[in-house]
Design a protein around this motif. Sequence first.
Motif, PDB file in Angstrom:
ATOM      1  N   THR A 486       0.725  -1.337  -0.161  1.00  0.00           N
ATOM      2  CA  THR A 486       0.081   0.118  -0.205  1.00  0.00           C
ATOM      3  C   THR A 486       0.840   1.289   0.078  1.00  0.00           C
ATOM      4  N   ILE A 487       0.840   2.081  -1.351  1.00  0.00           N
ATOM      5  CA  ILE A 487       1.768   3.582  -0.837  1.00  0.00           C
ATOM      6  C   ILE A 487       0.954   4.364  -0.820  1.00  0.00           C
ATOM      7  N   THR A 488       0.830   5.104   0.069  1.00  0.00           N
ATOM      8  CA  THR A 488      -0.462   6.135   0.318  1.00  0.00           C
ATOM      9  C   THR A 488       0.208   7.508   0.046  1.00  0.00           C
ATOM     10  N   GLN A 489      -0.699   8.635  -0.414  1.00  0.00           N
ATOM     11  CA  GLN A 489       0.002   9.989  -0.908  1.00  0.00           C
ATOM     12  C   GLN A 489       0.624  10.666   0.417  1.00  0.00           C
ATOM     13  N   GLN A 490       0.083  10.185   1.683  1.00  0.00           N
ATOM     14  CA  GLN A 490       1.269  10.949   2.569  1.00  0.00           C
ATOM     15  C   GLN A 490       2.585  10.883   2.582  1.00  0.00           C
ATOM     16  N   MET A 491       2.880   8.836   1.974  1.00  0.00           N
ATOM     17  CA  MET A 491       4.456   8.651   1.685  1.00  0.00           C
ATOM     18  C   MET A 491       4.897   9.088   0.861  1.00  0.00           C
ATOM     19  N   VAL A 492       4.455   9.400  -0.213  1.00  0.00           N
ATOM     20  CA  VAL A 492       4.833   9.907  -1.524  1.00  0.00           C
ATOM     21  C   VAL A 492       4.489  11.700  -1.015  1.00  0.00           C
ATOM     22  N   ASP A 493       4.137  12.432  -0.198  1.00  0.00           N
ATOM     23  CA  ASP A 493       4.634  13.617   0.167  1.00  0.00           C
ATOM     24  C   ASP A 493       5.635  13.924  -0.022  1.00  0.00           C
ATOM     25  N   GLU A 494       5.650  12.721   1.869  1.00  0.00           N
ATOM     26  CA  GLU A 494       6.805  13.193   2.747  1.00  0.00           C
ATOM     27  C   GLU A 494       8.321  12.691   2.330  1.00  0.00           C
ATOM     28  N   THR A 495       8.677  11.719   0.755  1.00  0.00           N
ATOM     29  CA  THR A 495       9.162  11.651   0.204  1.00  0.00           C
ATOM     30  C   THR A 495       9.506  12.685  -0.798  1.00  0.00           C
ATOM     31  N   LYS A 496       8.989  13.206  -1.074  1.00  0.00           N
ATOM     32  CA  LYS A 496       9.259  14.668  -1.979  1.00  0.00           C
ATOM     33  C   LYS A 496       9.221  16.150  -1.052  1.00  0.00           C
ATOM     34  N   SER A 497       8.629  15.950   0.001  1.00  0.00           N
ATOM     35  CA  SER A 497       9.378  16.779   0.526  1.00  0.00           C
ATOM     36  C   SER A 497      10.243  16.959   1.503  1.00  0.00           C
ATOM     37  N   TYR A 498      10.925  16.486   2.402  1.00  0.00           N
ATOM     38  CA  TYR A 498      12.735  15.791   2.122  1.00  0.00           C
ATOM     39  C   TYR A 498      13.053  16.244   0.850  1.00  0.00           C
ATOM     40  N   VAL A 499      12.915  15.546   0.094  1.00  0.00           N
ATOM     41  CA  VAL A 499      13.774  16.073  -1.003  1.00  0.00           C
ATOM     42  C   VAL A 499      14.142  17.784  -1.220  1.00  0.00           C
ATOM     43  N   ALA A 500      12.209  17.965  -1.511  1.00  0.00           N
ATOM     44  CA  ALA A 500      12.692  19.393  -1.549  1.00  0.00           C
ATOM     45  C   ALA A 500      13.388  20.279  -0.392  1.00  0.00           C
ATOM     46  N   ARG A 501      13.341  20.165   0.141  1.00  0.00           N
ATOM     47  CA  ARG A 501      13.800  20.767   1.801  1.00  0.00           C
ATOM     48  C   ARG A 501      15.795  20.510   1.699  1.00  0.00           C
ATOM     49  N   LYS A 502      15.826  20.044   0.666  1.00  0.00           N
ATOM     50  CA  LYS A 502      17.702  19.616   0.250  1.00  0.00           C
ATOM     51  C   LYS A 502      17.787  21.192  -0.623  1.00  0.00           C
ATOM     52  N   ASN A 503      16.940  21.287  -1.369  1.00  0.00           N
ATOM     53  CA  ASN A 503      16.975  22.103  -2.081  1.00  0.00           C
ATOM     54  C   ASN A 503      18.146  22.180  -2.983  1.00  0.00           C
ATOM     55  N   TYR A 504      18.518  20.945  -3.637  1.00  0.00           N
ATOM     56  CA  TYR A 504      18.916  20.367  -4.425  1.00  0.00           C
ATOM     57  C   TYR A 504      18.373  20.986  -6.141  1.00  0.00           C
ATOM     58  N   ARG A 505      18.866  21.442  -6.844  1.00  0.00           N
ATOM     59  CA  ARG A 505      18.532  21.777  -8.402  1.00  0.00           C
ATOM     60  C   ARG A 505      18.623  20.131  -9.294  1.00  0.00           C
TER      61      ARG A 505
END
Length: 516
Positions: A486-505
């Motif tokens: 089961t892959i939830t939207q919350q799991m996806v959002d948390e992953t994307k937020s983790y990466v976004a916080r790093k400010n990688y290009r």
Amino acid sequence: MKKSYHATQGWLLSILLLLCSLLARGASNDAEALKADMKFFTDGSCSELKTEVKMQDLAGFKSDLLKTVATGLLDATYDKTYRAASYQAYPSPRELGRTLKMGDGFSRYENITGIYLEPGDNVVLVGNTADKKLSLLLPDWMRQPPAGMDSTKDPNGWGLHKQEIPLSQGVNVIQVKKATNAYVSYFDDHAEQAPKVTIHFPTGKVNGFFDATKHTNDDWNRLLDHAVGPIMDARGKHIQVAYPVEWFNVYTRSKGVELINKYDTMLHHHFSLMGLVKYKKVPENRILARVNFNYYMFRDGDGVAYLGNKDTMRMVADPGVVTVGDPCWGFCHEVGHALQMRQITWGGMTEVSNNIFSLYTGGKMGNESRLKAQKNYASARRNIIEANPRKSFLAVPDVFDRLVPFWQLHLYFSQNGRPDFYADVMEEMRKRPDAGTGDESIKNQLEFVKICCDVAKLDLTDFFDKWGFFWVGQIAVDDYGKYHFTITQQMVDETKSYVARKNYRKPATDLTLTED
């Protein structure tokens, strides 16, 4: 008649018990004689005489066996090359699996003795063990399925059967069931601190074994010519093989060094991909490749097994063949199973993450990419990226289509100055705990996204999104076991937020277009 029958039966039973008693007493006396004669030697291995022992002392020996050994030591005719050797401890496959975050796929038969033991009583003499646990392994390399039966349906399975006998310091009188090459099992979770142990085989025959780091092709041919058993052991820095002498004589005459070096080279590339070379974590342990008589090719808890027939043995025993095409892919694929890390082998990935090794090492050996040859880049785009409705890459039945995004990562970073991308990714995996197991193992998929972005210092979320890593919903996967993810939207959002916080290009190009 009835009474007479029982009387006779009782008489026979008494005789049988008396014979068993005499035999047991004889075996005990033999062991006692061996123990008594240990006083002439420097330690329990009885491989060196005390300096004061001379020819005239031979009259004081109680054991004919040790008297013969002592005579040979005194007149310098006793060849200890294989009969009496010191054996080192290796890290246990279990401990390596824990520290390297993989299965326990390394050899259980590391300490090759070069001794061929025949059925019946044999004597094994062991020096100071420092209370370490040792045993003797006697594998049935040549086990055949029952006559007339489909070999794949063998009721005894396809695995390697063995007799294991614990060894203690001093005299060991052992009962061997089937003739075979002998191996010392000596593993320790702190192998670097464990002492070497000297073990002496005064009985049995010398079969020898080949070590490509020490021997020449002349040595190889001599070993084949003088082999007393059907299997010849050979090893290099990373590989250990146990194939029939029969096929070595056909395919490997004067080419033993070349064969083992080819195997070592392939394994070196495997270890490079997973970061063990870069981070100086290559174990002393070897991968075992052996013969079997049930199935063409497979991997199990004892290593990689190949069918003992003409065609398959040519694939694995001819150094001109072993690194080309299907033979190379087969070895790399099966060893890839032994080395694939748990965190990149969530449900649905068993036949995928191992093939990252197959593509990498196959390419290093000069072979064409299977993804290119099979046109998997086009089929993967069609079946995953362009699918309507969108789907997870795990929902595609073709494991080569599933492999495409993982190989594209290697290609892109190799083409952009980061050929050790996966080495860094796998080292980072070794530092981080597993995200989940069983039905929770899907969390490793999202953890993989985070690790790749952290290692690359790039925001790769668009790439992973296109390949369906962020598909939301439930997936049933049958992959050597049933998984219900089961892959939830919350799991996806948390992953994307983790990466976004790093400010990688973000990458300047679309990685999903990368091909060989």
